[in-house]
Scaffold this motif. Structure first.
Motif, mmCIF file in Angstrom:
data_model
loop_
_atom_site.group_PDB
_atom_site.id
_atom_site.type_symbol
_atom_site.label_atom_id
_atom_site.label_comp_id
_atom_site.label_asym_id
_atom_site.label_seq_id
_atom_site.Cartn_x
_atom_site.Cartn_y
_atom_site.Cartn_z
ATOM 1 N N LEU A 70 2.825 33.690 116.085
ATOM 2 C CA LEU A 70 2.618 35.081 115.683
ATOM 3 C C LEU A 70 1.382 35.200 114.789
ATOM 4 O O LEU A 70 0.573 36.122 114.941
ATOM 5 N N ALA A 71 1.218 34.246 113.869
ATOM 6 C CA ALA A 71 0.059 34.257 112.968
ATOM 7 C C ALA A 71 -1.244 34.128 113.751
ATOM 8 O O ALA A 71 -2.229 34.818 113.454
ATOM 9 N N ILE A 72 -1.261 33.269 114.758
ATOM 10 C CA ILE A 72 -2.472 33.079 115.561
ATOM 11 C C ILE A 72 -2.754 34.324 116.402
ATOM 12 O O ILE A 72 -3.914 34.683 116.637
ATOM 13 N N ALA A 96 -6.765 33.321 107.551
ATOM 14 C CA ALA A 96 -5.744 32.496 108.200
ATOM 15 C C ALA A 96 -4.449 32.478 107.398
ATOM 16 O O ALA A 96 -3.344 32.645 107.943
ATOM 17 N N ILE A 97 -4.563 32.287 106.084
ATOM 18 C CA ILE A 97 -3.380 32.245 105.219
ATOM 19 C C ILE A 97 -2.679 33.607 105.193
ATOM 20 O O ILE A 97 -1.448 33.690 105.212
ATOM 21 N N SER A 98 -3.467 34.676 105.159
ATOM 22 C CA SER A 98 -2.882 36.023 105.138
ATOM 23 C C SER A 98 -2.137 36.312 106.436
ATOM 24 O O SER A 98 -1.080 36.956 106.423
ATOM 25 N N LEU A 102 1.837 37.175 106.674
ATOM 26 C CA LEU A 102 2.381 38.339 107.387
ATOM 27 C C LEU A 102 3.389 37.910 108.449
ATOM 28 O O LEU A 102 4.452 38.527 108.596
ATOM 29 N N ALA A 103 3.063 36.857 109.189
ATOM 30 C CA ALA A 103 3.975 36.365 110.232
ATOM 31 C C ALA A 103 5.280 35.872 109.621
ATOM 32 O O ALA A 103 6.365 36.086 110.173
ATOM 33 N N SER A 104 5.181 35.223 108.474
ATOM 34 C CA SER A 104 6.385 34.734 107.785
ATOM 35 C C SER A 104 7.278 35.890 107.350
ATOM 36 O O SER A 104 8.507 35.820 107.442
#
Length: 275
Positions: A70-72, A96-98, A102-104
């Protein structure tokens, strides 16, 4: 409520009776912008570094692979709309961390910035929060991404396979192929439904060759898919699977752990894309 990638509309009352046709109609809204698919090598290199960083964090922090996927997805969509200057590695890592943060949150999964900071990435929580808002705005707050995963059960149902064990094995292997496809930038050209269909055909070709033609016929007859596009995507995925198999065989024959990093895998894919 936790976001389920296999049922992206699950928690919305207005979508409780969501039909498959609505999934197909909405999937393009959750893809990178089309003009980004002809990106320059330098832009692809930036994406390579960002995706590599996400995968490294997944490995070191033991993230759920669905969170990473989801993050990617967020990362590709954001970077296709917002240019990141060359040479600003700190900004790339912040994005990338943000996206991971958000995905988490969408997956209701614990996210510890301090754990990531231990990897040598010094970023303040306030900076991450500001970047999250920028990403949300760029993506028009469409965070319940439609990925290939909700299409798997639909395509399996078309085949009318009777053996539940076969269906579960196909779904599991197709999901693995989809996860591995994150390393292939050419896959971004195809819609999630097309990727799901081709991953299933590839899994069937590998696990159940005798039934592969049955599944292929049922999938290619689907009114929402284009047969020519399916063929191109299937060939790309088959190439990826062959490379994966060859690398596994090489690792076994040499009897030592591969030292290839996520970064080197992604760089190799970029070189292949330039050919």
């Amino acid at each position: 409520m936790e976001f389920d990638l296999e049922d992206p509309f699950a928690s919305f009352k207005e979508h409780q009776n969501c039909t498959v046709s609505q999934l197909f109609a909405s999937e393009s809204d959750h893809m990178p912008s089309s003009n980004s698919l002809t990106s320059t090598h330098s832009h692809l290199s930036l994406r390579c570094k960002a995706v590599s960083f996400v995968l490294q964090v997944q490995f070191s922090c033991n993230f759920d692979p669905f969170v990473t996927y989801l993050a990617i997805n967020y990362l590709h969509r954001f970077m296709s709309r917002q240019e990141i200057p060359q040479g600003k590695l700190w900004l790339l890592r912040l994005v990338a961390i943000s996206c991971l943060s958000l995905a988490s949150k969408m997956k209701n999964t614990p996210f510890s910035l301090s754990d990531i900071q231990k990897q040598g990435c010094e970023l303040e929580a306030q900076c991450v929060q500001k970047m999250e808002l920028l990403i949300l705005g760029a993506l028009n707050w469409r965070m319940r991404s439609i990925t290939p995963f909700p299409f798997l059960n639909f395509f399996i149902s078309l085949s009318e396979f009777k053996d539940q064990a076969v269906k579960e094995a196909l779904k599991e292997r197709a999901s693995e192929i989809i996860f591995n496809a994150q390393n292939e930038f050419k896959i971004l050209e195809y819609k999630p439904s097309t990727i799901a269909a081709c991953a299933l055909m590839s899994a069937s070709h590998e696990l159940s060759p005798a039934q592969c033609s049955i599944l292929r016929v049922s999938i290619t007859s689907c009114e929402y898919l284009d047969e020519e596009t399916l063929s191109k995507c299937f060939n790309l995925i088959q190439e990826m699977v062959r490379m994966e198999t060859n690398e596994t065989m090489m690792d076994r024959s040499t009897n030592f752990l591969s030292t290839e990093t996520h970064m080197s895998v992604l760089e190799r894919n970029i070189k292949r894309q330039r050919i």
